[in-house]
Enzyme design. Structure first.
Site, PDB file in Angstrom:
ATOM      1  N   GLN A 130      42.277  24.505   8.161  1.00  0.00           N
ATOM      2  CA  GLN A 130      41.149  24.374   7.212  1.00  0.00           C
ATOM      3  C   GLN A 130      41.386  25.219   5.969  1.00  0.00           C
ATOM      4  O   GLN A 130      41.073  24.799   4.865  1.00  0.00           O
ATOM      5  CB  GLN A 130      39.812  24.827   7.837  1.00  0.00           C
ATOM      6  CG  GLN A 130      39.656  24.587   9.312  1.00  0.00           C
ATOM      7  CD  GLN A 130      39.130  23.213   9.659  1.00  0.00           C
ATOM      8  OE1 GLN A 130      39.043  22.331   8.813  1.00  0.00           O
ATOM      9  NE2 GLN A 130      38.777  23.020  10.905  1.00  0.00           N
ATOM     10  N   GLU A 174      31.769  11.284   5.316  1.00  0.00           N
ATOM     11  CA  GLU A 174      32.256  11.213   6.708  1.00  0.00           C
ATOM     12  C   GLU A 174      31.663   9.947   7.324  1.00  0.00           C
ATOM     13  O   GLU A 174      30.459   9.706   7.223  1.00  0.00           O
ATOM     14  CB  GLU A 174      31.811  12.469   7.476  1.00  0.00           C
ATOM     15  CG  GLU A 174      31.856  12.376   8.988  1.00  0.00           C
ATOM     16  CD  GLU A 174      33.271  12.208   9.560  1.00  0.00           C
ATOM     17  OE1 GLU A 174      34.133  13.053   9.287  1.00  0.00           O
ATOM     18  OE2 GLU A 174      33.494  11.211  10.282  1.00  0.00           O
ATOM     19  N   ALA A 206      34.563   5.927   3.253  1.00  0.00           N
ATOM     20  CA  ALA A 206      35.029   6.638   2.053  1.00  0.00           C
ATOM     21  C   ALA A 206      35.510   5.676   0.976  1.00  0.00           C
ATOM     22  O   ALA A 206      35.342   5.936  -0.220  1.00  0.00           O
ATOM     23  CB  ALA A 206      36.152   7.600   2.432  1.00  0.00           C
ATOM     24  N   ASP A 224      40.611  15.044   4.634  1.00  0.00           N
ATOM     25  CA  ASP A 224      40.765  15.676   5.948  1.00  0.00           C
ATOM     26  C   ASP A 224      40.539  14.600   7.007  1.00  0.00           C
ATOM     27  O   ASP A 224      39.499  14.550   7.656  1.00  0.00           O
ATOM     28  CB  ASP A 224      39.730  16.803   6.097  1.00  0.00           C
ATOM     29  CG  ASP A 224      39.807  17.459   7.461  1.00  0.00           C
ATOM     30  OD1 ASP A 224      40.834  17.317   8.140  1.00  0.00           O
ATOM     31  OD2 ASP A 224      38.818  18.111   7.858  1.00  0.00           O
TER      32      ASP A 224
HETATM   33  N1  SPD Z   1      47.167  15.200  14.487  1.00  0.00           N
HETATM   34  C1  SPD Z   1      45.833  15.622  14.170  1.00  0.00           C
HETATM   35  C2  SPD Z   1      45.569  15.811  12.735  1.00  0.00           C
HETATM   36  C3  SPD Z   1      44.118  16.123  12.549  1.00  0.00           C
HETATM   37  C4  SPD Z   1      43.723  16.323  11.168  1.00  0.00           C
HETATM   38  N2  SPD Z   1      42.290  16.469  10.997  1.00  0.00           N
HETATM   39  C5  SPD Z   1      41.713  17.573  11.606  1.00  0.00           C
HETATM   40  C6  SPD Z   1      40.278  17.768  11.257  1.00  0.00           C
HETATM   41  C7  SPD Z   1      39.922  19.210  11.158  1.00  0.00           C
HETATM   42  N3  SPD Z   1      38.952  19.460  10.173  1.00  0.00           N
END
Ligand code: SPD
Length: 361
Positions: A130, A174, A206, A224
């Site tokens: 993050q 989201e 999105a 993300d």
């Molecule tokens: N292989 C998993 C990748 C996940 C990426 N997203 C994670 C979300 C965390 N905020």
């Protein structure tokens, strides 16, 4: 997949490079998506979120082996290997309109969030991901004001963006409300991100959201997402990157989760190539995250035509932002040295991608 010849054949057809659009017209599937596609959605559904004999494994087990024996699903995102965590207790398991959502207490990594059988975060190492995905772009742009997060329903990336006092609006789009609700219940240290009054939550797709966004609205966009399998697949295709570029200001920055250099070199190459067709400047960075496949995760950083962006040397260093490193909770991973180091590529990866990346920084 074992025991299902017909679906296996359709899968194979998609893997061979062609898919029907439903009108009987064959369309070519871009190679990056071919590598990411595992199988048909109904097949996926059988494979998800299995906790077998007290262990969670990624890629997930297939339960339907002979005499109830667990059989490993050979997921093409990371074939021939599996990573397992000991499960102390399953805390939540349900199906949303989009995916299966699982939360469990692990023996060694705290609580774990899993979507469609793929580990998204653990309490122990979430901060590495993050912090990097948020501050790599935000510290590369002077005084960011409008920021958009695509995905990120757990709230962890919001928590990190909140450290930047220059930011006035944090839009988040989201698709799955269940992810947000589950995070608020089980991951309050991440969901705290939603409490910032600058956050404006949009539940939905999105692509639709971006289509309706005013052109040039954002200083930074952070994607993300989950891995590009199923619903998230559109997020590695050219039209999506074009929509992102349209929503960014001139000189605006994009940071996109970009998989593992150990496992997905070709997918990374394809993503960089697609981004180069749309963005002026494209760079690749990476970080260690122990519970992601192969223990690393990459980020593609792009900027649009306009004021030059030097991703490799943070122009907006976190250390100089008053109180940012301790805002609400102490930062644990990102700093300006980690920022610069993230763009250093091992020789094998440099060989593959150096000619694709922008030469100017
Ligand atoms: N292989 C998993 C990748 C996940 C990426 N997203 C994670 C979300 C965390 N905020």
């Amino acid at each position: 997949m074992e025991g299902d010849g017909v679906k296996g054949l359709v899968c194979q057809k998609i893997m061979d490079g062609n898919a029907s659009n439903g009108n009987g017209v064959e369309k070519t599937v871009p190679s990056c998506c071919l590598k990411a596609m595992s199988c048909l959605p109904e097949e996926d559904a059988k494979c998800h979120s299995t906790v077998v004999s007290g262990w969670f494994s990624e890629p997930p087990h297939l339960r339907s082996g002979k005499r109830g024996k667990a059989v490993y699903f050979n997921n093409p995102m990371w074939p021939g290997e599996a990573h397992s965590l000991k499960v102390e207790k399953v805390l939540f398991k349900d199906k949303s309109d989009y995916q299966e959502v699982l939360v469990f207490e692990s023996a060694t990594y705290g609580k774990v969030l899993v979507l469609d059988g793929i580990l998204q975060l653990t309490e122990k190492d979430e901060f590495a991901y993050q912090e990097m995905i948020a501050h790599l772009p935000l510290c590369s742009t002077p005084s960011p004001k409008n920021v958009l997060v695509v995905g990120g329903g757990d709230g962890g990336v919001l928590r990190e963006i909140s450290r930047h006092s220059s930011v006035e609006v944090i839009d988040i789009c989201e698709i799955d409300k269940m992810v947000i609700d589950v995070s608020k219940k089980f991951f309050p240290e991440l969901a705290v991100g939603f409490e910032d009054p600058r956050v404006q939550l949009h539940i939905g797709d999105a692509v639709e959201f971006l289509r309706k966004s005013p052109e040039g609205k954002y200083d930074a966009i952070i994607v993300d997402s989950s891995d590009p399998v199923g619903p998230a697949q559109a997020l590695v295709e050219k039209p999506f990157f074009e929509t992102l570029a349209r929503a960014l200001k001139p000189g605006g920055v994009l940071c996109n989760m970009a998989e593992s250099m150990w496992l997905h070199t070709h997918l990374i190459e394809d993503m960089i190539s697609v981004c180069r067709q749309t963005f002026k400047n494209v760079q690749y960075a990476w970080s260690s995250v122990p519970t992601y496949p192969s223990g690393v995760i990459g980020f593609i950083l792009c900027s649009t035509d306009g004021p030059a962006v030097d991703f490799k040397n943070p122009i907006n260093p976190i250390e100089k932002l008053d109180g940012a490193m301790t805002y609400k909770r102490e930062m644990k991973f990102y700093n300006s040295d980690m920022h610069r180091a993230a763009f250093a590529l091992p020789t094998f990866l440099r060989r593959e991608v150096a000619s694709l990346l922008s030469s100017s920084s």
